[in-house]
Write an enzyme that holds these catalytic residues in place. Structure first.
Site, short mmCIF file in Angstrom:
data_model
loop_
_atom_site.label_atom_id
_atom_site.label_comp_id
_atom_site.label_asym_id
_atom_site.label_seq_id
_atom_site.Cartn_x
_atom_site.Cartn_y
_atom_site.Cartn_z
N ARG A 362 3.86 -8.83 -4.65
CA ARG A 362 3.36 -7.75 -4.75
C ARG A 362 4.38 -6.49 -5.33
NH1 ARG A 362 2.96 -6.51 0.91
NH2 ARG A 362 0.97 -7.65 1.15
N TRP A 493 -2.27 -5.17 1.05
CA TRP A 493 -0.85 -4.34 0.74
C TRP A 493 -0.35 -3.82 2.16
CZ3 TRP A 493 0.02 0.49 2.66
CH2 TRP A 493 1.14 1.08 2.20
N ASP A 495 1.53 -4.59 5.27
CA ASP A 495 2.06 -5.86 5.96
C ASP A 495 1.49 -5.91 7.47
OD1 ASP A 495 3.39 -6.94 3.67
OD2 ASP A 495 5.21 -5.86 4.06
N LYS A 638 6.33 4.64 9.68
CA LYS A 638 5.85 3.54 8.83
C LYS A 638 4.43 3.44 8.92
CE LYS A 638 8.20 -0.06 8.29
NZ LYS A 638 9.36 -0.70 7.51
N GLY A 712 8.22 0.71 -3.28
CA GLY A 712 7.24 0.84 -4.33
C GLY A 712 6.82 2.24 -4.73
O1 IFM Z 1 3.14 -3.40 0.77
C1 IFM Z 1 4.07 -3.65 1.63
C2 IFM Z 1 5.12 -3.76 0.65
O2 IFM Z 1 5.14 -5.35 0.23
C3 IFM Z 1 6.56 -4.02 1.80
N1 IFM Z 1 7.01 -2.92 2.41
C4 IFM Z 1 5.74 -2.28 3.12
C5 IFM Z 1 4.47 -2.13 2.25
C6 IFM Z 1 3.14 -1.76 3.09
O3 IFM Z 1 2.94 -2.70 4.25
#
Ligand code: IFM
Length: 803
Positions: A362, A493, A495, A638, A712
Site C-alpha cells: 500500500r 490502511w 495497521d 500514532k 505516506g
Molecule cells: O497505513 C500504514 C502504513 O502502511 C504504515 N505506517 C502506518 C500506516 C497506518 O497504520
C-alpha cells in the site's frame, strides 16, 4: 523558536542555528547508493540496500553520531574544529555556521579563527559513491598552516544487523590497508585467494574505500579505536589532537577511513579538495579518485547536473499563491519529499534502520501518486512493478521483496512467504490503492492504451492492466463479511486494526466503492457492457448496506469487529469518532450532501486541533476490542489518537471536493512543516519535510512530530493540495480546473507541463470566494466550463479562470 529559513530561489533550506531540536536530515543519493546526512553531518550510507549494503555506520537512538566528519586543525595554535558544528562543537559565539540542505546535496559553511570552509556532500548523478568536497579559504591576514582530516566510520559488515549485534563475528572479519591515495577496507579479506565465483559460506571479499583527491595524503588511519583514542570521542580524537594519524592499519575490531592532508594558505588563498568514499574494489576506487584530479571543476559540474535533474522535475508544476508556506512546500519540499518516499519507500532514515528489506504494497502504490504530475514515466514504471506484485487472486503481496521476481513469488498462502517476510496474511486494502494510482496516471497522461499493457502476476499468470484491476475488485468481492461489507482481514490502511475475515471495514468499503467507479469508467472505454452492469449492481448493493448500517447520525462508523460489535459509534466510551471514514466517504463519491457536510463538520468539531485532526478520539485505554492494537501505544500517539499526518492529506482533499476552500487550507496549514518554521521547538522535526504523526492532545507533548521523511503523508498531502486546493483534476480527455482556496486569496498563478505542453494558468478571485468559476478562457477563447479539452492545448496554453 526559529533555526533557519527557506531559500526558495535556490530550493535550499538554510539552518542558521546548528543546535536544532533534533537532527535535521537530508537525503543524498540514487537508488544505487543511499545516504542520509543531518545538519551536523551525522548519518550513514548504503549501497542499494539499507539492510544489506550498509557501509557507513550510524548509531540509532544515539546522539546523531557518527557522521561524515571533516576536521580542520591550525598547526600553529593546535586548535581544531569541524567543518560541521558537531562533532567538535565549538562555542557558537565564535564558530559561525550555516547548513544548506538542497536537492540531493548538503552544504556546510563555517567561519572560525579566520578560516572559512564550505563542505559540500553529494552523490553524483547515476553514481554509487559519495563526495565530500571541501573548499577552504584563509580569511585571516596571515599565512596559515592547516591539517585537514576526513573521517568515515565503516561498518564491519554490510548487513546492518550483523554489524550492530553479532559482534563476536563481525569484529573479526575486517581489516584496512593504504594504497596510493586511499584507505581500503576489506571485509573477509582472508578470502582473497578464493575465486569470486565460489563463495565460502556465501561470502566473498567486500571492499570499501575512503580516498582523497586534490591533495596528497600526509598521514592516514584505518583503525577507529586508534583514531579516536581510548576514553575519547569524535569531539576530541587523538589523531586530530596530535596532528598526525601515524599511518595505522586495522586488523580486526573496528575500521575507519581517516586521511589527513597538510594545507598551507596565504592570506586570501583558497583550496578545494575532496574526500570520496564508497563500496568498490581497489581498481575501481582508483579510477574514481583519479577522475577528480581537476577537483573544483568536476565538483561544480556534477553539482550543476544534480540540481538540474531535480529542478527540471519540479518545473513540471510551479505555483505562485499568496501563501509562501504553500508555495515552498508544493514547488520544492513536498515534491522532494514525495520523490524520497518514491525512491526509498520506508527503507532508511534516522527512524527506519534499514531492516524493512522490501516495499510495503500500500505504501508504495500510494507513494507513486505524489510524483505522477512531476514524473509520469517514472510513475508508470513503478505502477507496472507493483502490478507485477499482485497475486493472481487479485490481492497485493503485503511486502514486495527488493529481489522481487514476477511470476515466481510465493504468496501469503505459502508458509515460505510468511516465514521470510513475517507477513502472515493478506491485507484488505493493498490492491485497492491501485485504483486511484492507475486512474491518476492515465488522467495525467491520457495514456488509455496502458490498460491493455500485459503485466505478469506475482506468482503465476499474466494479464492486462485492466485484468489486474478486475481481479483486485474480485479479491474484495470474494472477501465480504457477514453484513456484505469488505472484510477487514489482517489490517486495512490502519495497521493497528485487526478486524479479521468476519470483521468489516468502512474505510475499505469506501475504497471498494471508489474502485468500482474507476473501473466502470475504464469498462466504458473498453465497451465492456457486461462488466458495467455487474459493477453497477455491486456498487448499488454496497451503497445500500453502507447507508443502512454505517451512517450514525453525524458520522460514519469505522466498522464491525469479528464478534459483530460496531466500532466508532457516537456513544462509544473510546474511539467513538474516526477521521478516515469521514474523508473517504467524500473522496469515494459515496456520501450525499448531507452526510458529507455533517461528517466533515463532526471532524472539525471533535477531532481537529491546532496541529491537525486526530486519527480518532478518545484514545483506547480500557475499552479496546481484541483487534484494536492501537491500545499498545501511549494515548495521543500514532494510531491511538495521534494526528496521523497522512490522513490530513485526505481531509484536505475531501474539504476541497466539497468546495470548502477555507477549511482545506486551514488543514494544510495546521500540519504543514513550513508553517511551523518559527515554532520549530514544538514540532521538533525538520520544518521542510513531513512526518508520520504528531502527538495528539492526550499526550503531554502535544504537537511534537515523529518519523521524518519516509511517510505516506508526502503523497496524500501533495494530492490534497494539487487536486484539491489548486483544483488540477485531469481526466483522460483533458484538464478540469476547480480551485478550492481560502477566500482571502485574491488570485494565484500556476505553470504546469501537461502532455508535453506548457500551461500558464491565472486564477483571479475578485469577490473573495472559496470555489467556483464565473468565467473561463483558454488562449483568449471563452469556454462554458472550467475544462480544457486536450485538443485545445497549444505549445504554450494560456488559461484564465475568474472565480
Ligand atoms: O497505513 C500504514 C502504513 O502502511 C504504515 N505506517 C502506518 C500506516 C497506518 O497504520
Amino acid at each position: 523558536m526559529k533555526y533557519g529559513f527557506f531559500d526558495d530561489e535556490k530550493r535550499e533550506y538554510v539552518i542558521t542555528r546548528p543546535d536544532t531540536p533534533a537532527p535535521w536530515a537530508n537525503y543524498l543519493g540514487s537508488p544505487d547508493y543511499g545516504a542520509i546526512i543531518s545538519n551536523n553531518a551525522g548519518g550513514y550510507s548504503f549501497a542499494k540496500s539499507g539492510a544489506n549494503g550498509r557501509l557507513l555506520r550510524y548509531v540509532f537512538n544515539g546522539n546523531d553520531q557518527p557522521g561524515r566528519y571533516i576536521y580542520i586543525r591550525d598547526n600553529e595554535t593546535k586548535d581544531y574544529w569541524s567543518a560541521s558544528w558537531q562533532p567538535v562543537g565549538k562555542d557558537l559565539n565564535e564558530y559561525k555556521s550555516e547548513c544548506r540542505h538542497g536537492t540531493g546535496y548538503s552544504i556546510f559553511n563555517a567561519d572560525y579563527a579566520g578560516i572559512k570552509s564550505t563542505a559540500t556532500y553529494y552523490v553524483p548523478l547515476n553514481s554509487a559513491y559519495e563526495i565530500w568536497a571541501l573548499k577552504i579559504t584563509n580569511d585571516s591576514g596571515k599565512k596559515r598552516e592547516l591539517t585537514v582530516t576526513g573521517f568515515a566510520e565503516f561498518t564491519n559488515n554490510s548487513n546492518y544487523e550483523q554489524d550492530q549485534v553479532n559482534l563476536q563475528y563481525s569484529l573479526f572479519i575486517s581489516r584496512t590497508l593504504f594504497e596510493k591515495n586511499r584507505v581500503m577496507q576489506q571485509i573477509h579479506g582472508n578470502l582473497s585467494d578464493v575465486e569470486k565465483s565460489k563463495p565460502v559460506d556465501n561470502k566473498i571479499v567486500t571492499e570499501r574505500f575512503f580516498g582523497i583527491a586534490g591533495a596528497e595524503a600526509d598521514s592516514w588511519c584505518g583503525d577507529k579505536e586508534r583514531f579516536v583514542g581510548l576514553y575519547r570521542s569524535y569531539k576530541n580524537p587523538a589523531g586530530i589532537e596530535n596532528g598526525n594519524l601515524n599511518n595505522i592499519a586495522s586488523y580486526n575490531e573496528n575500521s575507519c577511513g581517516a586521511i589527513s592532508a597538510k594545507i598551507s594558505l596565504n592570506p586570501g588563498e583558497a583550496k578545494t579538495i575532496a574526500f570520496i568514499t564508497g563500496m568498490k574494489y581497489s581498481d575501481e576506487a582508483d579510477r574514481i579518485i583519479s577522475s577528480y584530479s581537476d577537483t573544483e571543476n568536476k565538483i561544480n559540474t556534477e553539482l550543476n547536473e544534480l540540481k538540474n535533474w531535480w529542478h527540471s522535475k519540479f518545473r513540471n508544476l510551479q505555483v505562485n499563491t499568496p501563501s509562501k508556506e504553500f508555495n515552498t512546500m508544493i514547488n520544492t519540499w513536498n515534491a522532494y519529499n514525495c520523490f524520497m518516499t518514491f525512491i526509498w519507500s520506508r527503507a532508511a532514515s534516522f527512524i527506519y534502520c534499514g531492516l524493512r528489506n522490501g516495499y510495503g504494497y500500500r505504501d508504495t502504490v500510494q507513494d507513486i501518486q505524489g510524483i505522477i504530475h512531476l514524473a509520469p514515466e517514472m510513475a508508470k514504471e513503478k505502477i507496472v512493478f507493483m502490478l507485477s506484485a499482485q497475486v493472481n487472486n487479485g490481492g497485493g503481496l503485503p511486502l514486495v521483496k527488493f529481489t522481487h521476481n514476477p511470476g515466481h513469488e510465493d504468496t501469503p498462502d505459502d508458509a515460505s512467504y510468511v516465514k521470510e517476510t513475517g507477513h502472515p496474511a493478506y491485507r484488505a486494502d493493498d490492491a485497492l490503492w491501485l485504483f486511484p494510482t492507475v486512474y491518476k496516471y492515465i488522467a495525467e497522461t491520457g495514456d488509455l492504451a496502458f490498460l491493455d499493457q500485459k503485466v505478469p502476476y506475482a506468482n503465476t499468470d499474466t494479464g492486462t492492466v485492466y485484468d489486474h484491476l478486475k481481479r483486485a475488485v474480485n479479491f474484495s468481492a470474494q472477501r465480504l463479511g457477514p453484513h456484505g461489507l469488505p472484510a477487514g482481514l489482517y489490517a486495512d490502511w490502519n495497521d493497528c486494526l485487526r478486524l479479521g475475515k468476519n470483521g468489516e471495514s468502512t474505510f475499505v468499503a469506501f475504497q471498494y466503492y471508489y474502485a468500482m467507479t474507476v473501473i466502470r469508467s475504464f469498462a466504458e472505454y473498453k465497451k465492456d457492457s457486461e462488466y458495467i452492469s455487474y459493477i453497477n449492481d455491486k456498487q448499488a448493493e454496497l451503497k445500500k448496506i453502507l447507508n443502512e448500517l454505517c451512517w450514525n447520525t453525524d458520522r460514519f462508523i469505522r466498522g464491525f469487529t469479528e464478534a459483530g460489535e460496531t466500532i466508532g459509534k457516537r456513544t462509544d466510551p473510546e474511539a467513538s469518532m474516526w477521521l478516515n471514514p469521514q474523508s473517504w466517504a467524500v473522496i469515494s463519491g459515496f456520501a450525499d450532501e448531507e452526510q458529507s457536510e455533517k461528517s466533515l463538520d463532526s471532524v472539525n468539531r471533535i477531532l481537529n486541533t491546532k496541529y491537525g485532526a486526530l486519527l480518532m478520539d478518545p484514545p483506547y485505554h480500557s475499552h479496546a476490542f481484541e483487534g484494536a492494537l492501537a491500545v499498545i501505544y501511549n494515548a495521543g500517539t500514532k494510531e491511538n489518537a495521534g494526528i496521523f499526518s497522512q490522513s490530513q492529506g485526505w481531509l484536505i482533499l475531501a474539504e476541497s471536493l466539497l468546495n470548502h476552500g477555507n477549511r482545506a487550507f486551514q488543514y494544510f496549514m495546521e500540519n504543514a512543516p513550513a508553517a511551523w518554521n518559527n515554532n520549530a521547538e514544538i514540532r521538533k522535526m525538520e520544518p521542510y519535510c513531513y512526518g508520520q504523526f504528531t502527538e495528539g492532545k492526550a499526550s503531554p507533548h502535544f504537537g511534537r512530530s515523529h518519523v521524518h521523511w519516509l511517510t505516506g503523508t508526502a503523497s496524500t498531502v501533495m494530492v490534497g493540495c494539487v487536486e484539491g486546493i489548486l483544483g488540477l483534476r485531469p481526466d483522460a480527455a483533458g484538464l478540469k480546473i476547480s480551485p478550492s482556496i481560502p477566500s482571502e486569496w485574491k488570485g494565484f498563478t500556476m505553470e504546469k507541463n501537461f502532455r508535453d505542453k506548457r500551461l500558464l494558468i491565472t486564477v483571479e478571485n475578485p469577490e473573495g470566494k472559496e470555489s467556483g468559476c464565473s468565467e473561463f478562457y483558454v488562449n483568449g477563447k471563452k469556454l462554458e466550463e472550467a475544462y480544457i479539452p486536450q485538443e485545445m492545448l497549444t505549445e504554450t496554453t494560456e488559461v484564465k479562470l475568474i472565480m
